[in-house]
Scaffold this motif. Structure first.
Motif, PDB file in Angstrom:
ATOM      1  N   VAL A  83      33.300  56.510   7.880  1.00 12.21           N
ATOM      2  CA  VAL A  83      33.624  57.972   7.887  1.00 12.21           C
ATOM      3  C   VAL A  83      34.150  58.431   9.450  1.00 12.21           C
ATOM      4  O   VAL A  83      34.089  57.599  10.161  1.00 12.21           O
ATOM      5  N   ALA A  84      34.690  59.813   9.275  1.00 12.41           N
ATOM      6  CA  ALA A  84      35.156  60.205  10.559  1.00 12.41           C
ATOM      7  C   ALA A  84      33.954  60.428  11.608  1.00 12.41           C
ATOM      8  O   ALA A  84      33.026  60.845  11.192  1.00 12.41           O
ATOM      9  N   PRO A  85      34.065  59.739  12.670  1.00 13.80           N
ATOM     10  CA  PRO A  85      33.094  59.778  13.964  1.00 13.80           C
ATOM     11  C   PRO A  85      32.665  61.139  14.145  1.00 13.80           C
ATOM     12  O   PRO A  85      31.549  61.302  14.352  1.00 13.80           O
ATOM     13  N   LEU A 106      31.963  54.761  15.578  1.00  9.95           N
ATOM     14  CA  LEU A 106      32.954  54.051  16.011  1.00  9.95           C
ATOM     15  C   LEU A 106      32.849  52.168  16.203  1.00  9.95           C
ATOM     16  O   LEU A 106      33.391  51.545  16.366  1.00  9.95           O
ATOM     17  N   ASP A 107      31.435  51.736  15.897  1.00 12.54           N
ATOM     18  CA  ASP A 107      30.816  50.710  16.210  1.00 12.54           C
ATOM     19  C   ASP A 107      31.355  50.295  17.760  1.00 12.54           C
ATOM     20  O   ASP A 107      31.358  49.078  18.150  1.00 12.54           O
ATOM     21  N   MET A 151      31.195  64.604   5.351  1.00 12.52           N
ATOM     22  CA  MET A 151      31.466  63.408   6.219  1.00 12.52           C
ATOM     23  C   MET A 151      31.850  62.240   5.374  1.00 12.52           C
ATOM     24  O   MET A 151      32.723  61.635   5.472  1.00 12.52           O
ATOM     25  N   VAL A 152      31.150  62.006   4.088  1.00 12.93           N
ATOM     26  CA  VAL A 152      31.571  60.916   3.464  1.00 12.93           C
ATOM     27  C   VAL A 152      32.829  61.152   2.690  1.00 12.93           C
ATOM     28  O   VAL A 152      33.642  59.928   2.823  1.00 12.93           O
ATOM     29  N   SER A 153      33.309  62.251   2.535  1.00  9.83           N
ATOM     30  CA  SER A 153      34.620  62.384   1.907  1.00  9.83           C
ATOM     31  C   SER A 153      35.773  62.265   2.914  1.00  9.83           C
ATOM     32  O   SER A 153      36.846  61.676   2.437  1.00  9.83           O
ATOM     33  N   GLY A 178      27.843  53.748   3.949  1.00  6.50           N
ATOM     34  CA  GLY A 178      28.053  55.031   3.543  1.00  6.50           C
ATOM     35  C   GLY A 178      29.089  55.167   2.617  1.00  6.50           C
ATOM     36  O   GLY A 178      28.949  56.639   1.825  1.00  6.50           O
ATOM     37  N   LEU A 179      30.216  54.737   2.223  1.00  2.97           N
ATOM     38  CA  LEU A 179      31.234  54.873   1.413  1.00  2.97           C
ATOM     39  C   LEU A 179      30.794  54.064  -0.016  1.00  2.97           C
ATOM     40  O   LEU A 179      31.859  54.275  -0.802  1.00  2.97           O
ATOM     41  N   SER A 180      29.851  53.562  -0.259  1.00  5.40           N
ATOM     42  CA  SER A 180      29.584  52.852  -1.486  1.00  5.40           C
ATOM     43  C   SER A 180      29.395  53.491  -2.773  1.00  5.40           C
ATOM     44  O   SER A 180      29.730  53.308  -3.757  1.00  5.40           O
TER      45      SER A 180
END
Length: 347
Positions: A159-161, A221-222, A146-148, A41-43
């Protein structure tokens, strides 16, 4: 007057459009799940709704995108030393997720414009469909919000859960609205169900929606890749790390033990309530949708346990998410069936 008073031709085309939107949203949810589970998601570090529709087309552009990613905390703390080909793997997941979002927006706006031109949006239907399209636009903005959370000066490697939960929950809400509108524009006759079934159906839908949101926190959070024993958690009935000293009340949103335990507890509650409701209303006019929902909840519970015991591998986790969406839509149908009103008798 209700939306189902529009012409049969208009209803048929609008319902087909809603099916297409629903399938696209469902696909986007699954691709979004894969994007999260592969830490992709952060790519893509920028939000470019139009320009970003084109992926890198040459080596120089790929290297420029890779260099931007190398400035993120995720790369520095988790993926240092990643090769260009490894970066391309995660980039394509995120790009596909965003591209599906763009395509949904195009289909939504184009369809609304065509229906308006043909004057098919009377009886308040236009405002409902416009609201649906507006929710889609809001979803795009929330996606970047979310991504930011994983960009800039932060110690996050994902990203923040709670932002992920918001993004996923809105996608699920959009799919529920699509389903409700599709059902309302149909010609299926709804026998009037006992009045007491409607609040039960609504309660089940609310509980399922809450459970899906809790699942998004687990994914963010995996947490599904920790505490992989069942029915206990690390050999405990109630995890001793439920409230973490460094998180306090934030453990409910950012603690792996708390989020997984809550997800398990909600699953047990939902399972029991759905089975009881199916038994309780087995002789009513809405017996079948209650039974179908209970069967789907049971299948989802078994699959959730299987996914947990295998530490949430990508394939099992995506099936779990996809089946959860189907459970939600079955609950929407149940509420719709239980919401039929008696036809007024003419004087």
């Amino acid at each position: 007057m209700t939306t189902n008073t529009i012409s049969p031709v208009a209803a048929r085309w609008i319902r087909a459009w809603l099916i297409l939107l629903g399938l696209l949203v469902y696909g986007t949810i699954l691709v979004g799940g894969a994007t999260r589970l592969t830490d992709s998601g952060l790519s893509i570090t920028e939000w470019q709704p139009l320009k970003g529709a084109l992926p890198p087309m040459d080596t120089a552009t790929w290297l420029a995108e890779f260099e931007k990613y190398r400035e993120t905390t995720q790369y520095k703390l988790q993926n240092a030393g990643m090769t260009l080909s490894e970066f391309q793997f995660i980039y394509w997941w995120e790009w596909a997720h965003r591209q599906l979002g763009r395509f949904i927006g195009l289909v939504a706006v184009a369809g609304l414009a065509v229906f308006a031109a043909r004057r098919w949006l009377g009886n308040g239907l236009g405002w409902k469909l416009l609201g649906l399209v507006a929710l889609g636009g809001l979803q795009g903005a929330i996606g970047w919000w979310m991504v930011s959370s994983g960009m800039g000066d932060t110690d996050r490697v994902s990203v923040a859960p709670y932002r992920l939960m918001t993004h996923f929950s809105l996608a699920l809400l959009i799919l529920c609205v699509i389903t409700w509108l599709w059902l309302s524009l149909g010609r299926q006759v709804r026998p009037v169900a006992p009045g007491r079934t409607r609040p039960v159906a609504i309660g089940l839908l609310a509980l399922i929606f809450l459970q899906m949101a809790a699942g998004a926190l687990v994914a963010g959070l995996d947490a599904g890749r920790t505490y992989n024993d069942w029915p206990l958690m690390a050999g405990e009935l109630f995890p001793s790390q439920y409230i973490q000293s460094d998180l306090g009340v934030r453990s409910f949103f950012e603690g792996r033990a708390a989020t997984q335990f809550n997800h398990r507890f909600l699953a047990y509650t939902l399972w029991a309530v759905s089975l009881f409701a199916a038994w309780r209303y087995r002789s009513t006019l809405v017996a079948r949708p209650f039974i179908v929902l209970a069967a789907l909840v049971s299948a989802q519970a078994f699959w959730g346990i299987l996914t947990l015991l295998h530490a949430a591998p990508l394939t099992l986790a995506l099936v779990h998410q996809g089946l959860g969406v189907i459970v939600t839509l079955a609950a929407v149908y149940l509420v719709w069936r239980a919401s039929a009103e008696p036809i007024p008798q003419s004087a």
